[in-house]
Structures are given as C-alpha cells and as structure tokens.
Design a protein around this motif. Structure first.
Motif, PDB file in Angstrom:
ATOM      1  N   ASN A   1      -8.321  -3.014 -11.284  1.00  0.00           N
ATOM      2  CA  ASN A   1      -8.751  -3.986 -10.243  1.00  0.00           C
ATOM      3  C   ASN A   1      -8.150  -3.861  -8.992  1.00  0.00           C
ATOM      4  N   LEU A   2      -6.779  -3.452  -9.034  1.00  0.00           N
ATOM      5  CA  LEU A   2      -6.222  -3.186  -7.695  1.00  0.00           C
ATOM      6  C   LEU A   2      -6.693  -1.818  -7.084  1.00  0.00           C
ATOM      7  N   LEU A   3      -6.885  -0.958  -7.813  1.00  0.00           N
ATOM      8  CA  LEU A   3      -7.389   0.447  -7.150  1.00  0.00           C
ATOM      9  C   LEU A   3      -9.163   0.002  -6.750  1.00  0.00           C
ATOM     10  N   ILE A   4      -9.937  -0.715  -7.143  1.00  0.00           N
ATOM     11  CA  ILE A   4     -10.958  -1.036  -6.987  1.00  0.00           C
ATOM     12  C   ILE A   4     -10.774  -1.484  -5.425  1.00  0.00           C
ATOM     13  N   GLU A   5     -10.135  -2.496  -5.543  1.00  0.00           N
ATOM     14  CA  GLU A   5      -9.909  -3.322  -4.096  1.00  0.00           C
ATOM     15  C   GLU A   5      -9.328  -2.383  -3.018  1.00  0.00           C
ATOM     16  N   ARG A   6      -8.566  -1.336  -3.372  1.00  0.00           N
ATOM     17  CA  ARG A   6      -8.039  -0.631  -2.203  1.00  0.00           C
ATOM     18  C   ARG A   6      -8.879   0.530  -1.850  1.00  0.00           C
ATOM     19  N   ILE A   7      -9.997   0.684  -2.825  1.00  0.00           N
ATOM     20  CA  ILE A   7     -10.783   1.816  -2.330  1.00  0.00           C
ATOM     21  C   ILE A   7     -11.926   1.021  -1.354  1.00  0.00           C
ATOM     22  N   LEU A   8     -12.350  -0.089  -1.521  1.00  0.00           N
ATOM     23  CA  LEU A   8     -13.049  -0.871  -0.943  1.00  0.00           C
ATOM     24  C   LEU A   8     -12.602  -1.228   0.747  1.00  0.00           C
ATOM     25  N   LEU A   9     -11.223  -1.607   0.674  1.00  0.00           N
ATOM     26  CA  LEU A   9     -10.432  -1.685   1.819  1.00  0.00           C
ATOM     27  C   LEU A   9     -10.383  -0.655   2.745  1.00  0.00           C
ATOM     28  N   LEU A  10     -10.122   0.744   1.941  1.00  0.00           N
ATOM     29  CA  LEU A  10     -10.040   1.907   2.767  1.00  0.00           C
ATOM     30  C   LEU A  10     -11.429   2.102   3.131  1.00  0.00           C
ATOM     31  N   VAL A  11     -12.204   1.953   2.397  1.00  0.00           N
ATOM     32  CA  VAL A  11     -13.706   2.212   3.356  1.00  0.00           C
ATOM     33  C   VAL A  11     -14.021   1.339   4.420  1.00  0.00           C
ATOM     34  N   ARG A  12     -13.627   0.149   4.274  1.00  0.00           N
ATOM     35  CA  ARG A  12     -13.806  -0.955   5.310  1.00  0.00           C
ATOM     36  C   ARG A  12     -13.011  -0.579   6.581  1.00  0.00           C
ATOM     37  N   ASN A  13     -11.712  -0.106   6.244  1.00  0.00           N
ATOM     38  CA  ASN A  13     -10.792   0.249   7.566  1.00  0.00           C
ATOM     39  C   ASN A  13     -11.487   1.673   8.261  1.00  0.00           C
ATOM     40  N   ILE A  14     -11.844   2.641   7.562  1.00  0.00           N
ATOM     41  CA  ILE A  14     -12.802   3.573   8.285  1.00  0.00           C
ATOM     42  C   ILE A  14     -13.803   3.158   8.985  1.00  0.00           C
TER      43      ILE A  14
ATOM     44  N   ASP B   1      -3.158   7.022  -6.766  1.00  0.00           N
ATOM     45  CA  ASP B   1      -2.993   5.403  -6.382  1.00  0.00           C
ATOM     46  C   ASP B   1      -2.088   5.308  -5.634  1.00  0.00           C
ATOM     47  N   ALA B   2      -0.853   5.845  -5.225  1.00  0.00           N
ATOM     48  CA  ALA B   2      -0.033   5.950  -4.199  1.00  0.00           C
ATOM     49  C   ALA B   2      -0.651   6.254  -2.989  1.00  0.00           C
ATOM     50  N   VAL B   3      -1.326   7.378  -3.038  1.00  0.00           N
ATOM     51  CA  VAL B   3      -2.094   8.043  -1.999  1.00  0.00           C
ATOM     52  C   VAL B   3      -3.161   6.953  -1.282  1.00  0.00           C
ATOM     53  N   ILE B   4      -3.913   6.291  -2.096  1.00  0.00           N
ATOM     54  CA  ILE B   4      -4.969   5.313  -1.622  1.00  0.00           C
ATOM     55  C   ILE B   4      -4.192   4.214  -1.093  1.00  0.00           C
ATOM     56  N   ARG B   5      -3.075   3.834  -1.734  1.00  0.00           N
ATOM     57  CA  ARG B   5      -2.257   2.698  -1.103  1.00  0.00           C
ATOM     58  C   ARG B   5      -1.842   3.154   0.340  1.00  0.00           C
ATOM     59  N   LEU B   6      -1.334   4.397   0.401  1.00  0.00           N
ATOM     60  CA  LEU B   6      -0.681   4.845   1.789  1.00  0.00           C
ATOM     61  C   LEU B   6      -1.789   4.821   2.789  1.00  0.00           C
ATOM     62  N   MET B   7      -3.045   5.274   2.352  1.00  0.00           N
ATOM     63  CA  MET B   7      -4.022   5.422   3.373  1.00  0.00           C
ATOM     64  C   MET B   7      -4.488   4.010   3.681  1.00  0.00           C
ATOM     65  N   VAL B   8      -4.746   3.134   2.921  1.00  0.00           N
ATOM     66  CA  VAL B   8      -5.291   1.896   3.153  1.00  0.00           C
ATOM     67  C   VAL B   8      -4.273   1.241   4.376  1.00  0.00           C
ATOM     68  N   ASN B   9      -2.888   1.337   4.247  1.00  0.00           N
ATOM     69  CA  ASN B   9      -1.626   1.030   5.221  1.00  0.00           C
ATOM     70  C   ASN B   9      -1.914   1.603   6.391  1.00  0.00           C
ATOM     71  N   LEU B  10      -2.264   3.061   6.410  1.00  0.00           N
ATOM     72  CA  LEU B  10      -2.275   3.766   7.552  1.00  0.00           C
ATOM     73  C   LEU B  10      -3.672   3.311   8.683  1.00  0.00           C
ATOM     74  N   THR B  11      -4.488   3.219   7.765  1.00  0.00           N
ATOM     75  CA  THR B  11      -5.983   3.085   8.551  1.00  0.00           C
ATOM     76  C   THR B  11      -6.443   1.476   8.769  1.00  0.00           C
ATOM     77  N   GLN B  12      -5.427   0.658   8.448  1.00  0.00           N
ATOM     78  CA  GLN B  12      -5.671  -0.907   8.754  1.00  0.00           C
ATOM     79  C   GLN B  12      -5.889  -0.871  10.286  1.00  0.00           C
ATOM     80  N   PRO B  13      -6.559  -1.776  10.626  1.00  0.00           N
ATOM     81  CA  PRO B  13      -7.079  -1.845  11.981  1.00  0.00           C
ATOM     82  C   PRO B  13      -5.881  -2.243  13.136  1.00  0.00           C
TER      83      PRO B  13
END
Length: 1210
Positions: free
Chosen positions: A158-171, A80-92
């Motif tokens: 629910n937070l993890l689902i949203e972060r996975i979708l956001l990570l795919v969106r960012n990439i 969960d923490a890695v997904i959260r960090l990757m969402v932050n690093l890959t934001q536009p």
C-alpha cells in the motif's frame, strides 16, 4: 556555502550509487545504503533546501535514479528506496518552502528549486520523465500491486502504491516554463508527458482506480492526478474534436485575423493622412487659444496640426508607479491548445471517465470531504472536477445520467457554502487573500457549470429530465442565499486579489442566473420565495412594576395622608364574605423562579395595589399569599382577625421593600456593573415568504459598485469573447432600459470608454456594443438639454436617488420623503436647547443628553437628533463628545495579574471575596471581567466559589406581624436572589451558613408541613425519612467523614411521597438536596449537615400522637452529667431506636422484645464495647413470610448491616 560546489559527504554518497556505461547502469554494492543516506540528508536539510539544490545541480535524478528505476526494478528494496527518494526530490517547491517567500534571498532559493524541478521534467527528453520507459516501469509495478487482493496485499504494498501515485502527481504538478512554452497545436513538455502516460497504459490504471469500489482509499490521489492532466485544457474545445469543430476553430481564427487586419489598415490610413507636404523642420509653431501653459500665457504647440488632436498635458511625463499592494491581480491559469493527438487521447479519457468513473469517484470524494478524511483544501479538486467534466458532458453529448451524482440541490448547497466561506476568509485573512480568491474562483466555476447543466436540462426531449430541472430550479430560486450570492460577490469585488478572469466568470454566471430566473418567472406566473429580514430589537432597561405603573413609593407624609381612605375601603372589604381569594394568584407559575422564592414579588404587588388605591385587590392578594406561604406567618397567621389584617397592610404600605430588576437586566448588570447601560441592538432573523418580483430583484443591481465592476470588464472589450461582451451589454441594458435608469451610466469614465469604442477601426465587429453606446449617449444629450447640471453629474458615480433627482428634478425626493423627515427646530426650541445644554454641561456624573431629554417638553426628539443639532449649533465639536463612557480597559498587564492573584490570596477566606477584590484593585474593572480572569488564571474552578457567603439570624428572632419581620424577610429574599443564581441549584455550597439556615427554618415550617403531610396520609414516608436521617447521623458520627447519601424509595408509597410537591417542599426545608443534573435521580442528604443537626432535624419530624402513646414506655432516668459525651451518644441511640419502634408500630410489626430492648438501651450508661446490629429488615422478612396475606406492600430483601465501634480505642 557555495551551492554550486557539492558537499564532500554528499558527493561521496552520490558516487557510491553507481555509474552509467552507455545505456547500462552499473550499481555499486552500497547503492541501497547510499540511497537511504540521501533520504537522511534531505530530512535534515536547512531552510534554504541546500541538499535539494545540490542534488538538482548534479542531475542525480536524471543520471542515476531514473536508470536504477528502469533497469533494476527486480531489486525490490532498492526500487522502494529509489521511489521514496524520487518522491522527496520532486515534491513541489511551494510544499518545500511552505509559501512563496517574500525575502529576496529565499525567493532566489525558491526559484532555483523550481528550475531543478522543471529540469527533471523536460531535459533531456530521453532521460527525463517524459520518456515512455520510466512510466512503463511505474505502470507495470502498479499493475502487479493492484492484482493482489486485500488479503494478500501487505502494508509495504500500500505504501508503494501511494508513493507511485505521489510521484506521478509531483511530476505533473511541475509548472511549465513560460519562456520555453510553445504555441498552440504544438507539443509542449506537458503534452509529451501526457503522451508517455498514455503509451505506458498508466491512464487505464487510473481509470481502474477511479471505478473500483475496493480502491476508494486512492480516490483523492486519482482525482488530483486527473486535475493536473487537464490543467491547460478547455472542456468545450476538447469535446468538439472530431465533431466538425475544427472548422469552427478555423472560422474563429479567421475572424480574429480579420479584426487585426482592419485595425492595421486603419492605422496605415491614419499615418498617411498625417504626413505633411512640407519638411518637418518647417512645420511651424502654433498658439492654442484657451489652453494655458505652465504660466498665464496660452500654450505654444510646436508640431503639425494633424497631431493636435492627440495632444495631452501628460505627454513626456513619467507615469506614476502603482504600489504593489494596489496592483491588479495577475492571471495564473493559462489555457492553450495541445497537439491534436494529445487532445484526442484526452477526449477519449474524458468519455471513459464520465461513463465508468465519475459518479462513483465523486461520491467517494464527497464522502471523504464530509467525514474530514481528506487534507485541508482538498475540496478544490472536487470543485474543479465538477466544473470540468460537467462542461465536457454538456458540450459533447449531453447525458444527465452521467453526472447525476453532482446534479442535486445538496451539491448547490455544498458549493454555495464553500464559496461563502472562501469569500469571508478572503476578507479576514488579508495575507492569504490571493489564495482564498483562487479557491473562490474554482467554487464560482463549479456553481456556473451547475447552472449551465440545469439550463441544458430544460432543452432535453425527455419529460423526466425537464421535471428534474424544474424541481432543482424551484429549490434554488426559493432560497434567499442563492439569489443574494451574486450581489455579495459584486459588491466585494477587489481587483487587487481577484483577477480579471474571476470577474468575467462572475458576469457570465450572473447573466445565466438572471436569464433562468426571468424565464422561470414567466412560465410560473407568480413565484413565492423565501425572504429573511434582520429585525433589530432594542434591548431596553427592565423597569420595575411600580415605575411602569407610575406607583413610585412616596414619602411618609404622603403615605399617612393616603391611609385613611384605604382603611375605609379595607374595613368594608374585610366584612364582605363574598370576597374570594381564588380570583388572584400571588405567584407566577410560568416563571423560572421557584414559587418559594416569589414571596418578595408578592409583597411588592400588594404594596403596588395599595399605592394605586386598589384596596380589595391588595386584601385578596394578602389572603392568597397566606394560603401559599403559611410558614413564618409573614402574611399573617391562619386565625388572624380583620383588624390585624388592616394593620399588617399598613405596615406593608410603609415598608421599604427592595424593588429588583428582572433576571435579564440583573445578568447584564453583573457583566457590566461599572459601565453605563446602553440600548443594545439585537438582530433577529425573521423568515417569511413573499411573492417574487423580477424587476424588484433587478433593482438590487442598480448600484455604483456593480456598475463599476461591469465597466472595468468592458474596458478590455477587445480581449473579451463575444459572449462576455454580450453578457455585459445585456446587464447594462436591463438597468438602463428595463429599469429606466440610464443616468446610472452617465459617468465620464464610461463616456471615455464609449469614445474609444466608437473610434475603434474594428468597431464593426462590436455592433452590439456600438448600438448600446449610441443609445446611452443619446439619452444623456436629451437630458442635458433640459438639465444643464448633467455635465457636472458626469464627474460622480450615482445611486438611484440621485438618478431620480436628475431625471425628475432636484428636490423631488425631499418632497416625497418630507413626511418621514425629522421635525425642524424652531428658534424658541433652539434657544431652549441652548439653555439646557449650558445648564447641564458642567454637572459631573450626569449625561448631558439624558438631562436635556428629561427637560425637553416640546416635540419628541431622539438622542441622535439632539446630538447632531448641538453640533450644528456649534455648542459641541463632534458627535464623539457625547459618546457614553465606559470601562475601556480590556487587556490585563502582567502587574495587574500579579495584583489580582495577591488580592485573591489575601481575601480568599472572607465572606465576600469578589467585593473585597473590587474595592482594593488598582485598575477598576467590571465584576464579570474579574471573574473571567480568575477562572482563566485557574485560581477558582467555578463561579460559585466567588459568591458571597450568607450569614443569617435564627428564625426565632423574626416577629410574625411586626415591621422588623417584614424588613428581615425582604432582606433575606434579596440575599437569596443576589447570592444564589439559578444555575447554583446544581450543587450546594460547602460551609455552615446553609446548615444554620436549616436549623432556623425548622422552627417555622417543618412542624406545619409535617402536620399537613400526616393529615394527608404520608405518615409512613415521614417515618422512613426520619429513619434515613438517623442512620445517616450514626454513620457520620462513627466513620468520622461525610458523604452525600441518596434517599432511595423502595416502596410505592415512598415513591409517591417523593413525587409529591409538598413532601419535596419539606425536604428542601430540611436541607435535603434535589437531583443536581440529569445524571442524578435521587434526592440526597448533603455532606455539610453534621450528625447533631441530622438528629435535630429527625426529631422535628416526630408526630405528637405517637409520642404521647410511647412516652410511658420510653421514659427512664439517666444518671450522669448532662453535657457528657456518653449521655449524648446514649440519647442519640435512644432516639434512633424510638424512631424504629414508631415505624414498626405504625406497620403493626413491633414485638415485645423490641420494646424491652428500647427500655434496656436507655438504662445502659457506659458500656466498654458496643455492637450495633441493624437487622430490622431481616425481621421484616421473617415476619412478612408469616403474615403475607395481611400485608399488601411488597418487601425487598436486604443484607445485614453490621457496624462495630470500639469505644475503648477512643
């Protein structure tokens, strides 16, 4: 700090994550804490995003985070923490910096962050997101989470689902590197990413989220991911794969290569003809006659004759640099063909999405948008999906049922509303004009696809589908906004903000709309549409009645001369018994002003009738007004003699009555008191219906702004598609041929474009354009043979009026409109105008033009005509010299605000706060500006606090039939209208001025109203009202505080009385306040009335007959001084008991004990303690039970009320 050198703390944190040995990643014990520390560092990074740049340069995501994600997914907290960090690093990058930085240093940091994002996506493939392994882990995790039901799913899930979708969106959002972008039909980095999504099964999960009704909260995330997946794709090309369209693509490529080959062969042929047989150094020099060089001599040309045709004076010159703010907008969206396997996957995804998800997902997204559950500008994804999938459905196998959710008039309205909003924001928000233009382009694409789908429905074999199309078109073509949309977009097209692709889509959409509209008109025969017109009304000054009718009050001598004739008529009318007062009503029942306040208007009407010589009408109005307003004998007493009536009318004739303006004008004066009143133009939208004429609608496009936009797009005819060129030629042909306005295209830049087109070696590929160019040129040379000025007209863009003059002859337009032109000025009129101007120009405080209009007795002229002619005569320099001057001070400075606060504190206790402020303030402003500023500063809470406090005399000083009576009466009404606007009826002003008015008015009106109400059978409600007033007085005297007391009628008789107009008039005279708003129901005794005033008001309601009967019973001698407090209290107590006794005797409930109590109460002089028991209600209940058959009125039980007052403590 050098960003290439990592911070020591950041380096230590990254080192504590772990290490990669071969393909196995070994995490450190503090791996989870290190990931959390990195998240904390990112949260506190500076505005240059230094932490993000250092982590990107160290490739932490590729070398550490992705291996942890793929190999340690069983460690849930770490995952969960890695997904959260990757969402932050890959934001536009745009999200990190807020917007595209304009400063060079920040632009550099922006580009560095963008470079790192592209590295996350593309290099190397085995370690970046484009690998199947990373998306496989994400899809497996998402699948496991979606298997949980709502009762089992936690908030962390629910937070993890949203972060996975956001990570795919960012990439997917990371833009492609244009330098490394490959050619069509080759796999780019984005294609490889899409293929990895397909192999991991993540596309199936996206389809499930879009189709499931239980997962609607993720609808916007899914729609955003889908839009990024198809961002480079063309829906028509995607739908044609596997249906024989590969051959069409091949034929299109062959045609394009053929055009290029023809141009190359023509260039080779031209170069071969330009070769000279002689050596170039012996080419010679030539003198070009008629073409001047820099001096006065002819130009010397040093090249061969074959180059003379291409000579230009601009050869060798440095091209002028176009400023950045004037440069054309750049194209941002680039379409390309992906690899064949990727396109096949995307085609299948589109088909499944349309069949199973489109209607449900679009309905859910639309609901989110309407309920404002989405973020700002999320409607752009909705419009993109609408345009893309409806185009795919139309190109693949057209099935209207698959897109029925967005195929309605409501969708047309939604798109048109957003398109208009984007258009207005682009004009107002100039800094973000490019962003608003991109959103407007998306809305236009959606609108175009809606029209194309409706047009495709006309070709359906199903009758129901064609009928649905007809209904939609009928609604669209009927509403004016849909028809005017394209004209507005063309007229406000700005190539600095809107790219060429927007203009191309606008031209194609307009072509489709006109084609559908023309076909619909032909099939219907006649079409009735909605028409809206902005009718301008001039708000003129409201003149009083005497000015309108010409009855301006004259001097005393003229009035004395008029009176004998009027007196004779009045004597004849006074003796006439047939004169009826019912023929004229002295008040306006439809007016918002209450009838009681219309006495002044009635007096003015009587004076107007006398001034106009209408004596019978004046006498009739006087008698009618006496019936309506008997109080005060202002219009004479009831038993007035005819001679007294005539004398009263003579006084009215000579009285200086105040003639006020209407309420609207009064409000305008209050707002702008010091500014000169000008005529305002009010735009009123008039909606009507008319029969539609297609040619009249087409004439709206016959303007230079629309033609310029079409010519601008036609300049790039070589890059345009064949369909785009056809749309351009079709519209220009409609204007030139159908409307007979070929001269609209007689412009030099258009002819230069035609020359380039006709000399193009590949002109054979543009046969339609060549034919149209020859047609326009032929029309021009035919006109030039008749009109030699046509060559000069080539230099200018033209409107329809100039076109008509060019073709029909100059001056023909003036002959047609001569009847509507302003009359010419004769020499005598000009001389008279000059004299008037010179006579009035130096008069201070006077408008010169208004004075000229008043003295100009010739042909009627307008103010504008006089001003323009004064400028033409040279008497004035500019039209601006005659602008009406007003108060131009708008902004308040700090010193002016302090001065206003000081003046308010100084005069806040005066009678006229606002008047004193306006007299003493330095910067003169209007009354409304000062009131608004006082409210803004919080010095007053309501406007009513600034109204002038009224000081009135007692009514006993008003003589009933004298001139002083009339004068005071009119001044009183004027004060009421000035100081009490209509909105002030909600609350009463606190103070003693209205209490004094109540005391004075009781002498005049209360006795008459009470007698008339008593005669009408309202004796019991009057006694109840008297009882309520006395109880309120006792409460206020003993409690020492005052509150508004509601009058609650508990019997039907009292309720009927409270609804009676005459009874309500009595309540107003007594000072009782009506309900202030809808939240109040009952009339209220205001808190401002003192106990003494309440008892005096209650005593005025005594009925003479009852007092005479009770006088022997209640008369006693009272020892002591008259002015003592004890005597006053005893007298008030006696008055209250006497009122109760009157009530009971009227109802037949009085007992001998009560009468004895009254007598004993008056004999008490100075009791030590007093106990007041209001138990009369209880007695009514006891007696009512015994005498129920005799009493018809219902009895309501009440509790005992005890009020004990200790006089010794006082």
């Amino acid at each position: 700090m050098d960003l290439h050198m990592m911070n020591c703390e950041l380096l230590a944190t990254c080192s504590a994550l772990g290490y990669l040995e071969g393909d196995t990643y070994h995490k450190e014990p503090d791996c989870l804490e290190s990931v959390k520390d990195l998240i904390r560092y990112l949260r506190h990074e500076d505005e240059t995003r230094d932490v993000r740049q250092q982590l990107g340069a160290a490739q932490i995501l590729q070398s550490d985070l992705l291996p942890i994600l793929t190999q340690h997914r069983q460690d849930k907290p770490l995952f969960d923490a890695v997904i959260r960090l990757m969402v932050n690093l890959t934001q536009p990058a745009l999200l990190c910096f807020g917007s595209l930085p304009k400063e060079p240093s920040f632009r550099h940091h922006f580009l560095q962050v963008l470079t790192h994002l592209q590295a996350y996506k593309e290099f190397p493939i085995s370690q970046a997101f484009a690998s199947e392994k990373a998306f496989g882990v994400l899809s497996e995790t998402l699948y496991e989470l979606l298997q949980l039901g709502w009762e089992e799913r936690q908030e962390e899930d629910n937070l993890l689902i949203e972060r996975i979708l956001l990570l795919v969106r960012n990439i997917l959002h990371v833009p492609a590197d244009l330098d490394q972008e490959k050619i069509d039909d080759d796999a780019s980095v984005h294609d490889q990413l899409l293929w990895a999504i397909h192999l991991s099964g993540l596309d199936d999960l996206l389809l499930f989220l879009a189709s499931s009704s239980a997962e609607q909260q993720w609808s916007l995330h899914v729609l955003e991911i889908v839009s990024l997946m198809f961002r480079d794709q063309n829906p028509e090309q995607l739908a044609g794969i596997g249906q024989g369209c590969l051959a069409q693509e091949r034929s299109a490529d062959v045609a394009e290569l053929e055009v290029l080959r023809q141009r190359e062969m023509a260039e080779k042929k031209t170069r071969a003809l330009q070769r000279s047989n002689r050596h170039s150094r012996f080419g010679g020099s030539y003198i070009v006659q008629g073409l001047k060089s820099i001096g006065e001599r002819d130009l010397i040309f040093h090249k061969g004759l074959h180059n003379l045709r291409n000579y230009s004076s601009d050869l060798g010159k440095q091209p002028k640099k176009v400023p950045k703010r004037r440069q054309a907008a750049q194209e941002l969206s680039i379409q390309r063909r992906s690899a064949l396997n990727v396109r096949l996957f995307l085609r299948d995804f589109c088909s499944e999405f349309l069949e199973n998800c489109y209607n449900r997902l679009m309905g859910s997204v639309k609901d989110h948008l309407l309920r404002e559950k989405a973020q700002q500008h999320d409607e752009t994804y909705y419009m993109w999906a609408l345009a893309f999938f409806m185009a795919f459905n139309r190109a693949a196998s057209f099935r209207p049922g698959l897109v029925s959710e967005t195929l309605s008039v409501r969708t047309f309205h939604f798109i048109e509303q957003n398109l208009t909003n984007y258009y207005e924001m682009m004009l107002t928000d100039r800094k973000e004009a490019a962003s608003w233009a991109r959103r407007m382009h998306l809305a236009l694409k959606a609108y175009q696809e809606l029209l194309a789908t409706v047009n495709e429905m006309d070709l359906s074999p199903d009758e129901a589908v064609r009928e649905s199309s007809r209904i939609i078109k009928n609604n669209i073509f009927y509403v004016m906004e849909y028809r005017e949309l394209f004209l507005t977009l063309f007229r406000k097209f700005d190539e600095r903000c809107q790219p060429r692709s927007f203009l191309r889509d606008l031209v194609e959409t307009t072509h489709l709309f006109l084609k559908m509209l023309e076909r619909f008109c032909r099939s219907r025969g006649n079409l009735v549409v909605q028409n809206k017109r902005n009718k301008r009304r001039k708000k003129k000054k409201v003149l009083d009645q005497a000015t309108v009718s010409g009855n301006v009050p004259s001097g005393p001598e003229e009035l004395e001369a008029m009176w004998p004739a009027l007196a004779e008529q009045l004597q004849c009318c006074a003796q006439n018994p047939e004169l009826s007062i019912d023929s004229m009503v002295p008040f306006d029942a439809a007016s918002e002003v209450p009838v009681e306040e219309q006495r002044t208007e009635a007096m003015i009407r009587i004076q107007d009738c006398l001034l106009a010589g209408q004596a019978p009408q004046a006498l009739t109005l006087l008698r009618s007004a006496r019936e309506v307003w008997p109080e005060g004998d202002v219009f004479g007493s009831q038993d007035i003699s005819p001679e007294e009536e005539i004398q009263l009318l003579k006084q009215i004739l000579s009285a200086p009555l105040p003639r006020q303006q209407g309420p609207e004008e009064r409000g305008a004066e209050e707002e702008e008191e010091e500014e000169e009143e000008e005529e305002e133009e009010l735009q009123v939208v008039q909606v009507s219906e008319k029969e539609f004429n297609f040619l009249d609608y087409l004439k709206r496009f016959a303007c230079s702004t629309v033609i310029r936009a079409y010519v601008l797009l036609l300049r790039s005819y070589q890059q345009n598609s064949a369909h785009t060129n056809h749309c351009i030629v079709k519209m220009l042909h409609r204007l030139a041929h159908d409307l007979k306005m070929e001269a609209l295209l007689f412009q030099l830049s258009v002819f230069c474009l035609f020359n380039r087109l006709l000399s193009d070696p590949a002109a054979g590929a543009y046969k339609e354009l060549v034919t149209f160019a020859k047609y326009i040129l032929g029309k021009f040379f035919a006109l030039a043979a008749v009109n030699q000025k046509a060559f000069v007209e080539l230099l200018f863009w033209k409107n329809t009026a100039v076109v008509r003059e060019m073709t029909e002859g100059y001056g023909s337009l003036d002959d047609r409109s001569s009847s509507r032109r302003a009359p010419t000025w004769s020499p005598e009129e000009e001389a008279h105008l000059r004299e008037l101007y010179l006579a009035h120009k130096d008069v201070e405080g006077q408008d010169v033009v208004e004075a000229i209009l008043a003295h100009l007795n010739t042909v009627p002229r307008t103010r504008k005509q006089i001003i323009h002619h004064l400028v033409q005569l040279g008497l004035a320099d500019s039209v601006k010299d005659f602008q009406r001057k007003g108060t131009h001070i708008v902004l308040w400075t700090g010193d002016q605000e302090l001065e206003l606060q000081r003046l308010f504190e100084e005069f806040r206790d005066s009678d006229d706060v606002l008047g004193h402020i306006m007299k003493n303030i330095t910067a003169k402003r209007s009354r409304a500006r000062i009131v608004d500023k006082l409210l803004a500063l919080g010095l007053v809470a309501e406007r009513r606090e600034l109204y002038k406090k009224r000081r009135k005399k007692l009514a006993s000083s008003i003589l009933p039939n004298g001139a002083e009576s009339l004068k005071y009466f009119c001044q009183e009404d004027l004060e009421e209208e000035e100081n009490l606007p209509e909105e002030d009826s909600e609350e009463d002003e606190e103070g003693s001025s209205e209490a004094e008015e109540v005391q004075g008015s009781l002498v005049l009106s209360t006795e008459n109203l009470g007698q008339s109400l008593h005669q009408e059978g309202f004796s019991t409600p009057l006694l109840w009202l008297q009882h309520c007033l006395i109880r309120a007085a006792d409460d206020r005297e003993e409690d020492g505080c005052s509150q508004a007391v509601p009058l609650v009628p508990l019997t039907e008789e009292n309720e009927e009385a409270m609804e009676n107009e005459q009874f309500q008039q009595l309540l107003r005279k007594l000072g009782v306040r009506p309900p202030a708003s809808e939240q109040e129901t009952f009339w209220r005794i205001p808190a401002k009335l003192s106990p003494t005033q309440l008892r005096r008001v209650a005593a005025s309601l005594n009925q003479p007959e009852e007092e005479q009967k009770l006088q022997p019973e209640l008369q006693t001698e009272v020892p002591g001084e008259e002015g003592s407090d004890e005597e006053h209290r005893k007298e008030h107590r006696a008055q209250g008991l006497r009122a109760l006794l009157l009530t009971h005797k009227k109802k037949g409930l009085a007992s001998p004990e009560e009468e004895d109590t009254v007598g004993k109460e008056q004999l008490k002089t100075a009791p030590k303690k007093r106990q007041l028991l209001d138990s009369d209600e209880e007695q009514e209940e006891d007696e009512g039970r015994n005498r129920a058959p005799e009493l018809a009125a219902p009895r309501i039980q009440k509790k005992k009320r005890f009020q004990i007052e200790d006089d010794e403590d006082d």
